[in-house]
Design a protein around this motif. Structure first.
Motif, PDB file in Angstrom:
ATOM      1  N   ASP A 226     -38.606 -55.707   1.114  1.00 39.07           N
ATOM      2  CA  ASP A 226     -37.245 -55.266   1.439  1.00 39.07           C
ATOM      3  C   ASP A 226     -37.279 -53.921   2.179  1.00 39.07           C
ATOM      4  O   ASP A 226     -38.176 -53.108   1.968  1.00 39.07           O
ATOM      5  N   PHE A 227     -36.295 -53.715   3.057  1.00 46.40           N
ATOM      6  CA  PHE A 227     -36.282 -52.466   3.820  1.00 46.40           C
ATOM      7  C   PHE A 227     -34.950 -51.735   3.675  1.00 46.40           C
ATOM      8  O   PHE A 227     -33.917 -52.323   3.366  1.00 46.40           O
ATOM      9  N   VAL A 228     -34.994 -50.431   3.904  1.00 48.03           N
ATOM     10  CA  VAL A 228     -33.876 -49.525   3.623  1.00 48.03           C
ATOM     11  C   VAL A 228     -32.812 -49.609   4.711  1.00 48.03           C
ATOM     12  O   VAL A 228     -33.104 -49.533   5.905  1.00 48.03           O
ATOM     13  N   LEU A 229     -31.556 -49.741   4.280  1.00 44.52           N
ATOM     14  CA  LEU A 229     -30.406 -49.659   5.172  1.00 44.52           C
ATOM     15  C   LEU A 229     -29.702 -48.301   5.041  1.00 44.52           C
ATOM     16  O   LEU A 229     -29.141 -47.793   6.006  1.00 44.52           O
ATOM     17  N   TRP A 230     -29.733 -47.743   3.843  1.00 44.23           N
ATOM     18  CA  TRP A 230     -29.099 -46.444   3.587  1.00 44.23           C
ATOM     19  C   TRP A 230     -29.891 -45.740   2.491  1.00 44.23           C
ATOM     20  O   TRP A 230     -30.369 -46.383   1.552  1.00 44.23           O
ATOM     21  N   LYS A 231     -30.050 -44.419   2.613  1.00 42.04           N
ATOM     22  CA  LYS A 231     -30.791 -43.681   1.601  1.00 42.04           C
ATOM     23  C   LYS A 231     -30.124 -42.334   1.349  1.00 42.04           C
ATOM     24  O   LYS A 231     -29.441 -41.789   2.223  1.00 42.04           O
ATOM     25  N   PRO A 232     -30.316 -41.799   0.154  1.00 40.18           N
ATOM     26  CA  PRO A 232     -29.679 -40.514  -0.166  1.00 40.18           C
ATOM     27  C   PRO A 232     -30.335 -39.376   0.594  1.00 40.18           C
ATOM     28  O   PRO A 232     -31.529 -39.413   0.897  1.00 40.18           O
ATOM     29  N   SER A 233     -29.543 -38.366   0.905  1.00 32.54           N
ATOM     30  CA  SER A 233     -30.063 -37.162   1.552  1.00 32.54           C
ATOM     31  C   SER A 233     -30.308 -36.092   0.507  1.00 32.54           C
ATOM     32  O   SER A 233     -29.507 -35.886  -0.401  1.00 32.54           O
ATOM     33  N   LYS A 234     -31.430 -35.389   0.668  1.00 28.23           N
ATOM     34  CA  LYS A 234     -31.755 -34.299  -0.240  1.00 28.23           C
ATOM     35  C   LYS A 234     -30.964 -33.054   0.145  1.00 28.23           C
ATOM     36  O   LYS A 234     -30.371 -32.985   1.215  1.00 28.23           O
ATOM     37  N   ASN A 235     -31.004 -32.066  -0.740  1.00 29.76           N
ATOM     38  CA  ASN A 235     -30.313 -30.804  -0.445  1.00 29.76           C
ATOM     39  C   ASN A 235     -30.855 -30.199   0.851  1.00 29.76           C
ATOM     40  O   ASN A 235     -32.070 -30.112   1.050  1.00 29.76           O
ATOM     41  N   GLY A 236     -29.930 -29.803   1.728  1.00 31.74           N
ATOM     42  CA  GLY A 236     -30.332 -29.194   2.986  1.00 31.74           C
ATOM     43  C   GLY A 236     -30.568 -30.190   4.105  1.00 31.74           C
ATOM     44  O   GLY A 236     -30.743 -29.794   5.264  1.00 31.74           O
ATOM     45  N   GLU A 237     -30.603 -31.481   3.763  1.00 27.08           N
ATOM     46  CA  GLU A 237     -30.797 -32.509   4.795  1.00 27.08           C
ATOM     47  C   GLU A 237     -29.440 -33.001   5.296  1.00 27.08           C
ATOM     48  O   GLU A 237     -28.453 -32.975   4.553  1.00 27.08           O
ATOM     49  N   PRO A 238     -29.368 -33.446   6.549  1.00 22.51           N
ATOM     50  CA  PRO A 238     -28.099 -33.969   7.058  1.00 22.51           C
ATOM     51  C   PRO A 238     -27.704 -35.242   6.325  1.00 22.51           C
ATOM     52  O   PRO A 238     -28.558 -36.013   5.880  1.00 22.51           O
ATOM     53  N   GLY A 239     -26.405 -35.437   6.186  1.00 25.35           N
ATOM     54  CA  GLY A 239     -25.928 -36.639   5.514  1.00 25.35           C
ATOM     55  C   GLY A 239     -24.467 -36.886   5.803  1.00 25.35           C
ATOM     56  O   GLY A 239     -23.781 -36.060   6.429  1.00 25.35           O
ATOM     57  N   TRP A 240     -23.993 -38.053   5.356  1.00 29.23           N
ATOM     58  CA  TRP A 240     -22.607 -38.461   5.569  1.00 29.23           C
ATOM     59  C   TRP A 240     -22.087 -39.127   4.299  1.00 29.23           C
ATOM     60  O   TRP A 240     -22.853 -39.709   3.512  1.00 29.23           O
ATOM     61  N   ASP A 241     -20.786 -39.021   4.100  1.00 28.95           N
ATOM     62  CA  ASP A 241     -20.170 -39.726   2.976  1.00 28.95           C
ATOM     63  C   ASP A 241     -20.239 -41.227   3.215  1.00 28.95           C
ATOM     64  O   ASP A 241     -20.082 -41.705   4.352  1.00 28.95           O
ATOM     65  N   SER A 242     -20.476 -41.970   2.127  1.00 29.71           N
ATOM     66  CA  SER A 242     -20.521 -43.429   2.216  1.00 29.71           C
ATOM     67  C   SER A 242     -20.118 -44.012   0.865  1.00 29.71           C
ATOM     68  O   SER A 242     -20.049 -43.279  -0.134  1.00 29.71           O
ATOM     69  N   PRO A 243     -19.868 -45.317   0.790  1.00 24.76           N
ATOM     70  CA  PRO A 243     -19.549 -45.931  -0.500  1.00 24.76           C
ATOM     71  C   PRO A 243     -20.690 -45.814  -1.506  1.00 24.76           C
ATOM     72  O   PRO A 243     -20.488 -46.040  -2.703  1.00 24.76           O
ATOM     73  N   TRP A 244     -21.884 -45.440  -1.036  1.00 23.84           N
ATOM     74  CA  TRP A 244     -23.058 -45.379  -1.909  1.00 23.84           C
ATOM     75  C   TRP A 244     -23.532 -43.946  -2.127  1.00 23.84           C
ATOM     76  O   TRP A 244     -24.632 -43.702  -2.605  1.00 23.84           O
TER      77      TRP A 244
END
Length: 461
Positions: free
Chosen positions: A185-203
């Protein structure tokens, strides 16, 4: 409408066969090419797909009234985050700088700008929407703040690469993580660590996986099913394989692309080129010593699907070849006002972009030019330029070409012209010893003089 004499045939990586190209809509052909991840300057291997599929873009534009060509920019990725951290630099600043550097490098190689250059970070909402659809349809699942595509849920996974799920599970290329139901299986969405860029999502707060980017951007700008999807051979697995899986499952089994094209690898001095091994050549460094058109000619000298050995002798040979072709155009005016495509050379392009044959045809036309004069010569020169234009060559003014230099230590143009005038005066005064001395002085500086009834022209060696 394309006539039978203009049938384009392309080798499709999915069917492993050369197929007649039949567009979905002949009034607007769609093509998506995977672009760079912008964390550094690009190497010559990255330039090969850009040059090859720019050539295809040109061919298609000669056959059809409109071609929409998208080449994406991946501006969010672990490599970008790591490089920005190493440089203590803002991620957006770093990716923007290398995006512009990539665009400039590709323009230097006579590549046309794509119709669309979508940026990954500008399509996060489209990626979230596609991921949500895959979850709703049972092709993806959420675990430990990650969203993953379930490879076993898609019948026929691996058709492009020829890899079975069993091969993937037991292979070494699969990342085994505790949040995966299956190692394949491969990643579609992953959490961002502190200081890393990220966006709000349902997950939760996070960012997209690499593969979902192109599926979402291709759908938005070109449609659910496109004509051509292309890139380097290294993208067949896992990137393009996973794109097919995501797009096909999100769109109820619809084909993502009707034709899949992939260019071969570049070897550097006989060894596989690899950034991880430190065995690579940056385009910007090569441009310090060679004109971009020389790099383009070299890349077109091998068939795009074959491996190409890149070395100094290849570039020197390409420079000499272009010197000959530009020499065939010197002293003629207004040639670009009436361009004619060469029949033999153009047919070679229609046969799966056989550019080596096209280059041979350019030289045949050049030799023919040197044997003729008057209207016949002008007509053949126009034919030469017309064919060269389709492959992105001979776009410089001939006189300007021969006066270009890549070394700051070279003699400058004013000095050259002054010496040529002194030589002309010496010959007029029958001081042939001085005239010969000036010729030798210029030659020692890499300047070759060519005398004719119209006068003297010069070029750099």
């Amino acid at each position: 409408i394309v006539s039978d004499a203009q049938v384009l045939k392309l080798h499709d990586s999915l069917t492993k066969s050369k197929r007649k190209f039949v567009p979905i809509d002949g009034s607007n052909v769609t093509m998506y090419v995977c672009g760079p991840t912008v964390y550094n300057r690009v190497h010559i291997g990255n330039a090969r797909p850009a040059v090859i599929f720019d050539t295809l873009f040109r061919v298609l534009s000669n056959l059809f009234p409109k071609v929409t060509y998208a080449r994406n920019i991946t501006d969010i990725d672990d490599k970008i985050i790591k490089e920005a951290s190493n440089r203590n630099e803002d991620i957006k600043t770093l990716s923007a700088r290398y995006t512009q550097a990539y665009i400039q490098d590709m323009r230097s190689l006579n590549n046309l700008d794509p119709t669309i250059s979508p940026m990954a970070t500008e399509h996060i909402s489209e990626m979230i929407d596609m991921i949500s659809v895959l979850i709703d349809k049972g092709y993806a699942y959420v675990n430990d703040d990650h969203v993953l595509f379930s490879v076993s849920s898609m019948p026929g996974y691996g058709k492009l690469s020829g890899k079975s799920i069993e091969d993937l599970i037991h292979g070494k290329r699969v990342d085994v993580a505790n949040y995966k139901m299956s190692p394949a299986d491969f990643v579609l969405w992953k959490p961002s660590k502190n200081g890393e860029p990220g966006w709000d999502s349902p997950w939760g707060w996070g960012r997209p996986g690499w593969h979902i980017e192109c599926s979402a951007m291709s759908e938005k700008h070109l449609g659910e099913t496109i004509d051509i999807h292309a890139g380097g051979q290294d993208l067949i697995f896992p990137h393009h394989e996973n794109e097919i899986a995501q797009s096909q499952c999100a769109h109820d089994g619809k084909t993502m692309a009707n034709y899949w094209l992939h260019n071969g690898f570049i070897n550097l001095d006989g060894e596989k080129m690899s950034k991880s091994l430190g065995n690579f050549r940056l385009v910007k460094d090569l441009l310090d010593n060679y004109e971009g058109e020389v790099l383009r000619y070299a890349l077109l000298s091998s068939h795009y699907r074959s491996e190409q050995n890149f070395h100094k002798e290849l570039l020197d040979s390409a420079k000499s070849a272009l010197d000959f072709l530009y020499g065939c155009l010197r002293g003629s005016k207004n040639l670009r006002d009436r361009l004619n495509k060469s029949g033999l050379g153009y047919k070679a392009l229609l046969d799966d972009l056989n550019t080596p044959v096209v280059l041979s045809e350019l030289h045949r036309l050049g030799k023919q030019i040197n044997k003729t004069d008057g209207d016949s010569k002008a007509s053949t020169q126009s034919e030469l330029l017309g064919l060269a234009k389709i492959v992105g060559l001979l776009e410089c003014d001939p006189e300007a070409w021969f006066k270009k230099t890549k070394s700051i230590n070279d003699i400058n143009e004013d000095r050259i012209n002054d010496l040529i005038k002194q030589r002309a005066d010496a010959k007029k005064n029958r001081d042939f010893e001085l005239a010969d001395q000036i010729r030798k002085e210029l030659l020692s500086s890499g300047i070759v003089l060519e005398d004719s009834r119209e006068g003297t022209v010069w070029r750099r060696q």
